[in-house]
Design a protein around this motif. Sequence first.
Motif, PDB file in Angstrom:
ATOM      1  N   SER A 133      65.027  36.337  39.817  1.00  0.00           N
ATOM      2  CA  SER A 133      65.424  35.699  39.463  1.00  0.00           C
ATOM      3  C   SER A 133      64.401  34.418  39.831  1.00  0.00           C
ATOM      4  N   SER A 173      75.959  33.056  34.273  1.00  0.00           N
ATOM      5  CA  SER A 173      75.897  33.662  35.680  1.00  0.00           C
ATOM      6  C   SER A 173      74.243  33.177  36.383  1.00  0.00           C
ATOM      7  N   SER A 214      71.189  31.366  38.125  1.00  0.00           N
ATOM      8  CA  SER A 214      71.093  30.095  39.126  1.00  0.00           C
ATOM      9  C   SER A 214      69.960  29.736  39.455  1.00  0.00           C
ATOM     10  N   ALA A 215      69.479  30.091  39.537  1.00  0.00           N
ATOM     11  CA  ALA A 215      68.107  30.612  40.458  1.00  0.00           C
ATOM     12  C   ALA A 215      66.880  30.224  39.349  1.00  0.00           C
ATOM     13  N   LEU A 241      66.613  26.354  38.649  1.00  0.00           N
ATOM     14  CA  LEU A 241      66.878  25.528  39.728  1.00  0.00           C
ATOM     15  C   LEU A 241      64.818  24.248  39.168  1.00  0.00           C
ATOM     16  N   THR A 270      76.439  27.081  36.458  1.00  0.00           N
ATOM     17  CA  THR A 270      76.508  27.208  37.498  1.00  0.00           C
ATOM     18  C   THR A 270      75.317  26.194  39.297  1.00  0.00           C
ATOM     19  N   LEU A 306      77.704  23.683  40.345  1.00  0.00           N
ATOM     20  CA  LEU A 306      78.046  24.346  41.185  1.00  0.00           C
ATOM     21  C   LEU A 306      77.355  24.571  42.740  1.00  0.00           C
ATOM     22  N   TYR A 307      76.154  24.576  42.655  1.00  0.00           N
ATOM     23  CA  TYR A 307      75.463  25.194  43.725  1.00  0.00           C
ATOM     24  C   TYR A 307      75.601  23.427  44.493  1.00  0.00           C
ATOM     25  N   ALA A 321      83.512  26.967  39.805  1.00  0.00           N
ATOM     26  CA  ALA A 321      83.710  28.354  39.979  1.00  0.00           C
ATOM     27  C   ALA A 321      85.148  29.177  39.615  1.00  0.00           C
ATOM     28  N   LEU A 334      83.791  29.390  35.690  1.00  0.00           N
ATOM     29  CA  LEU A 334      83.122  30.919  35.395  1.00  0.00           C
ATOM     30  C   LEU A 334      83.654  31.958  35.948  1.00  0.00           C
ATOM     31  N   MET A 335      84.691  32.040  36.748  1.00  0.00           N
ATOM     32  CA  MET A 335      85.113  32.910  36.722  1.00  0.00           C
ATOM     33  C   MET A 335      85.735  33.833  35.759  1.00  0.00           C
ATOM     34  N   THR A 337      83.929  34.987  33.362  1.00  0.00           N
ATOM     35  CA  THR A 337      82.976  35.747  33.500  1.00  0.00           C
ATOM     36  C   THR A 337      84.506  37.271  32.876  1.00  0.00           C
ATOM     37  N   MET A 338      85.381  36.983  33.310  1.00  0.00           N
ATOM     38  CA  MET A 338      86.651  37.492  32.546  1.00  0.00           C
ATOM     39  C   MET A 338      86.616  37.831  31.043  1.00  0.00           C
ATOM     40  N   ASN A 384      83.428  39.892  30.163  1.00  0.00           N
ATOM     41  CA  ASN A 384      84.362  41.342  30.721  1.00  0.00           C
ATOM     42  C   ASN A 384      85.130  41.611  29.100  1.00  0.00           C
TER      43      ASN A 384
END
Lengths: 282, 282
Positions: free
Chosen positions: A114, A205, A207-208, A211, A235, A238-239, A255, A258-259, A262-263, A266
């Motif tokens: 990414s 999720s 981020s890179a 940026l 994200t 957060l960074y 975080a 985000l968690m 994510t759950m 999923n």
Amino acid sequence: MGTKRKTFICFMKSLMWISVSIVCMLTLFLIGYVLWKGIPHISWELLSTKPSYLSDRIGILPDILNTIYIVLATLVIVLPLGMGAAIYLTEYAQNKRIVNMIEYAAETLSGIPSIIYGLVGMLVFQQFFGMKTSLICGALTLAIMNLPTIMRTTQESLKTVPNSYREGAFGLGAGKWHMIRTVVLPGCVDGVVTGCILSVGRIVSESAALLFTAGFAHALNGIFSGLSSPGATLTVALYVYAKENGEFGIAFAIAAILMILTMLINLLAHFMGEYFQKRRNI
Amino acid sequence: MENIIHGIFLLLGLITVGCVLLMTIYLIISGIPAIREVGLFHFLFGKEWAPVLAEPKYGILPFILTSIYGTAGAVFIGVPIGFMTAVYLAKLAHPKIKSVVSNAVSLLAGIPSVVYGLVGMMVLVPQISTLFHIPDGSGLLAAIIVLAIMILPSIIKMSLTALEAVPKDYEDASLALGATPVETYFRVSVPAAKSGIATAIVFGIGRAIGEAMAVMMVAGNAPNMPSIFQSVRFLTTAIASEMSYSAGLQRQALFSIALVLFLFIMLINTALNFFLKREKVE
């Protein structure tokens, strides 16, 4: 049975046990730790305000909105492209070389890290097309990144549409485009939905890649002004809070959010998978 | 009319190819100038990266070696754990345990890399620092552990798929000849699934070498030659950490680093394709 064989079996069994317990404990620890550290910092004020230097408080509402905007914008861009490519590959393509080329390109795209997407997105959309750092620039970058995902899931569900349906439509005198619109497209809904869920997970999720394309701003905007101005997603926020501002409480709160996201994603993917499976079996 | 629509879909299909070409060309065009200025040998094998000195040095050997060592370390830790877990899940686990653990693994795969980075920064780095009595725990070791955890899900999932695809007859034959289940799984099933497992490992390598954000948060980011407790900079983090404020030759050198990273990824993709093809033949 010789002792050598017994030791081998015992050794392998214990290695497997150790590995499985490491994986399980790791997952439990990660979820537990992040939620435990993050949830106490989540407050209504955090979720509903923007950062303000005057009153010295941090709010993440702009970051939440930016994440939603970028998810929507990316899907709007990537869906027609990915679905179109998949339809071309399964319905139109006859030249084997073109098919191989497209599939090879998609595989290559899904292997590129990414950070390189971020860099090329910045070069192409900002330096070449003259856009400024903005959410839409990030969304375009993410659209290229998620193209293979949408393409693959759509393609897989198109393959499950029985050929007899297509022949039936042709037999009734439908043109190719008419057949695709009325027979093939309704049949690939499950693939598109699965692809969307996967993509949303990846976008949330990511981020890179954002940026340098979408930037760091925390301004509160509506969707259209938001898309044309720079903004940090959750994200990226957060960074920035963890690495540059040292605001670890806020970082853990993000975080935890985000968690949980994510759950949820999923779970949704899991249930949608089961639902589609059931529907297909009927 | 039909021809126009065919043309539109062909165009949509070719967008993927276009994106890959665009990215390759852009990376090459923007990566070449700095390499020409610095000299290919000095750039690739220079041991010092000091772009702000009066006599700036642009050697990226530390980054290349760090990326290689870091990836190798992550694979060294992550592959055995992931492989053993996959064998257990594929062959020995009770269906209920299997479904719980695979869901945990999917969740692990979905957690954003910044969250891994944050937990690594807050848990792993202080632990390393107290355990080994060093002032700062962030460095190569922390990065290796975080990367190992991050490649686990893909290794488990892909090996699992490969192991499940092994024909039941092979195992039955081995069992009938008097081998125990565990012996059968490791001496028959695993060799039969070896190209699938190899694919999983190569995929994991690609993931590890391309990861930026999590590594950036735990590796310390000083451009040192790699050593296990030293603060180090990876190829990915070298791009990310200086991009926001660099200009001129320094910025161009960052593009060249991206080009080097891209070449690494292409090499890995080629290997991946090779294994995938072999799997298909088998």
